[in-house]
Design an enzyme around this catalytic site. Structure first.
Site, PDB file in Angstrom:
ATOM      1  N   GLU A   1      21.857  -8.206  10.042  1.00 22.31           N
ATOM      2  CA  GLU A   1      21.566  -6.805   9.702  1.00 22.31           C
ATOM      3  C   GLU A   1      20.088  -6.466   9.851  1.00 22.31           C
ATOM      4  O   GLU A   1      19.729  -5.375  10.319  1.00 22.31           O
ATOM      5  CB  GLU A   1      22.038  -6.506   8.273  1.00 22.31           C
ATOM      6  CG  GLU A   1      23.542  -6.392   8.115  1.00 22.31           C
ATOM      7  CD  GLU A   1      24.250  -7.728   8.051  1.00 22.31           C
ATOM      8  OE1 GLU A   1      23.552  -8.766   7.998  1.00 22.31           O
ATOM      9  OE2 GLU A   1      25.497  -7.759   8.045  1.00 22.31           O
TER      10      GLU A   1
ATOM     11  N   HIS B   1      31.549  -5.739  -1.110  1.00 18.77           N
ATOM     12  CA  HIS B   1      32.470  -4.894  -0.354  1.00 18.77           C
ATOM     13  C   HIS B   1      32.762  -3.582  -1.084  1.00 18.77           C
ATOM     14  O   HIS B   1      33.517  -2.751  -0.568  1.00 18.77           O
ATOM     15  CB  HIS B   1      33.800  -5.608  -0.122  1.00 18.77           C
ATOM     16  CG  HIS B   1      33.693  -6.855   0.683  1.00 18.77           C
ATOM     17  ND1 HIS B   1      33.220  -8.031   0.167  1.00 18.77           N
ATOM     18  CD2 HIS B   1      33.978  -7.118   1.982  1.00 18.77           C
ATOM     19  CE1 HIS B   1      33.241  -8.963   1.102  1.00 18.77           C
ATOM     20  NE2 HIS B   1      33.695  -8.430   2.213  1.00 18.77           N
TER      21      HIS B   1
END
Length: 329
Positions: A62, A131
Site C-alpha cells: 500500500e 476488514h
C-alpha cells in the site's frame, strides 16, 4: 439518457468509467483491481475496456501504491487508488499524511496532487478488524486532505466523478455493507442540479430532532426515523457526505430547526467525527438547543469478532434510546 436502477457498487463502477472516458489521464491502481475487478468487483470490466496501462494491478504494497500515485500525479495523471479494506491503509499512512496531504503547501502552491484514494469502510459484513474499521477521523484531522463518504448509488456515481475532478487529494470512503443495495441513478449530466462534493443534504425532513450521519449509518438513521414516526415522533436526517471540510451551514440550519441533535457513526465515539460535530453545534447553536448533543457510535475497543458486531454497531435500538433521552431532557 434514462435513469437506471443499480447497486452502489455498480454506481461507483459507472462513475469510474465515465471519468476514464472523459479524461485519458485518469487511471486506476490497486491490488486485484484489473483482471479480478477488485475484491468487491468495483472495477469489474474496466481493465478489459481501458487496458492494463490504465487499470493497473499492483503488488501487495500500500505504501508503494500511494507513493507511485504521488509520482504519477506530479507527471500530470489523475490516479485513483483502491485500498482493499479500511484496515489495510495503515502501511500507506505516512505517504498519505506526510507526503500527499502536504505537497501543495510545501511547494507553495506549485504542485497539485489530484489523487483519489478509495477506502471501503465500516462493518456489517461478518468480518473482523482490518476488514471492518472506520478510520476516517485520522484523515479528516489531516490538513491538506479532503474526506468524503457516499451513502447511496446515485450519490456514489456523481461523488466519485467529482472527487476525481478535484485538484486536491480526496479520501473517498465507501460503505461496504451498502455495496449491494439498489436505487435509481440518473446518469444524465444535463438533468437537474447536483450537490457539490462538500455539501451536506437533508434526506428526511422532521421537526423534533436531527440525526446527523454519513456512509452506512445514513440508511440506519432513515430506518430509525421510520420507526419513530410510528410512535408519532418526527425525526430529521442529514447525510453529511463531506467529513472534511464539513458543511457547517447545513448542519447549523438543520439543528436550529429542531433544537436537538444526535450524531451517529460506526467509528468509536472517543475522538470520532461526532466529537468535532458536537463541539461545533455547542458553540454555534447553543441558544437554539433544547438538550445536549448526543453521540451514538462504536465503542472504544478493537472491532469485535463477527458474532458480536451487531452489538458494536449503532443499530435501531441504541439510536432510538438516544432519541428518547434527548426528547426527555
Amino acid at each position: 439518457m434514462a435513469a437506471q436502477k443499480m447497486t452502489l457498487a455498480k454506481g461507483i463502477n459507472a462513475g469510474l468509467r465515465a471519468a476514464m472516458e472523459a479524461d485519458p489521464k485518469v487511471l486506476l491502481m490497486g491490488e486485484d483491481v484489473g483482471k479480478l475487478g477488485g475484491v468487491f468487483r468495483i472495477t469489474e470490466g474496466l481493465q478489459k475496456d481501458f487496458g492494463e496501462d490504465r487499470v493497473v494491478d499492483t503488488p501487495l504494497a500500500e505504501s508503494g501504491i500511494v507513493g507511485t500515485a504521488i509520482g504519477l500525479a506530479m507527471r500530470g495523471y489523475r490516479p485513483v487508488v483502491e485500498i482493499q479494506f479500511d484496515g489495510f491503509i495503515y502501511p500507506a499512512f505516512d505517504q498519505i499524511v506526510s507526503q500527499l496531504a502536504k505537497m501543495h503547501a510545501r511547494s507553495r502552491g506549485a504542485l497539485r496532487l489530484p489523487i483519489v484514494i478509495r477506502v471501503p469502510f465500516g462493518g456489517g459484513i461478518g468480518a473482523v478488524e482490518h476488514h471492518s474499521e472506520s478510520n476516517e477521523a485520522y484523515f479528516a484531522h489531516t490538513a491538506g486532505l479532503r474526506v468524503v463518504a457516499c451513502s447511496d448509488p446515485a450519490d456514489a456515481y456523481w461523488m466519485i466523478q467529482q472527487a476525481i475532478s478535484s485538484d486536491d487529494p480526496v479520501m473517498f470512503y465507501e460503505p461496504k455493507r451498502r455495496y449491494h443495495e439498489r436505487a435509481e441513478v440518473d446518469l444524465d449530466p444535463q438533468s437537474g442540479s447536483r450537490l457539490g462534493l462538500h455539501d451536506a443534504r437533508v434526506v428526511r425532513d422532521g421537526t423534533q430532532l436531527t440525526l446527523l450521519a454519513y456512509g452506512p449509518t445514513v440508511k440506519t438513521c432513515l430506518q430509525v426515523a421510520d420507526a419513530a414516526a410510528q410512535e408519532g415522533i418526527s425525526l430529521q436526517v442529514v447525510d453529511l457526505r463531506s467529513l472534511s471540510p464539513l458543511d457547517t451551514e447545513t448542519i447549523d440550519r438543520a439543528v436550529k430547526s429542531t433544537g436537538r441533535a444526535i450524531v451517529v457513526h460506526e467509528a468509536s465515539t472517543f475522538l470520532g467525527l461526532g466529537s468535532e460535530i458536537a463541539a461545533h453545534i455547542q458553540q454555534e447553536c447553543f441558544h437554539h438547543l433544547e438538550a445536549p448533543v448526543l453521540r451514538v457510535g462504536g465503542y472504544n475497543i478493537p472491532y469485535p469478532p463477527s458474532r458480536f458486531e451487531e452489538e458494536f454497531l449503532p443499530g435501531l435500538d441504541r439510536i432510538l434510546e438516544a432519541v428518547d433521552r434527548s426528547l426527555a431532557y
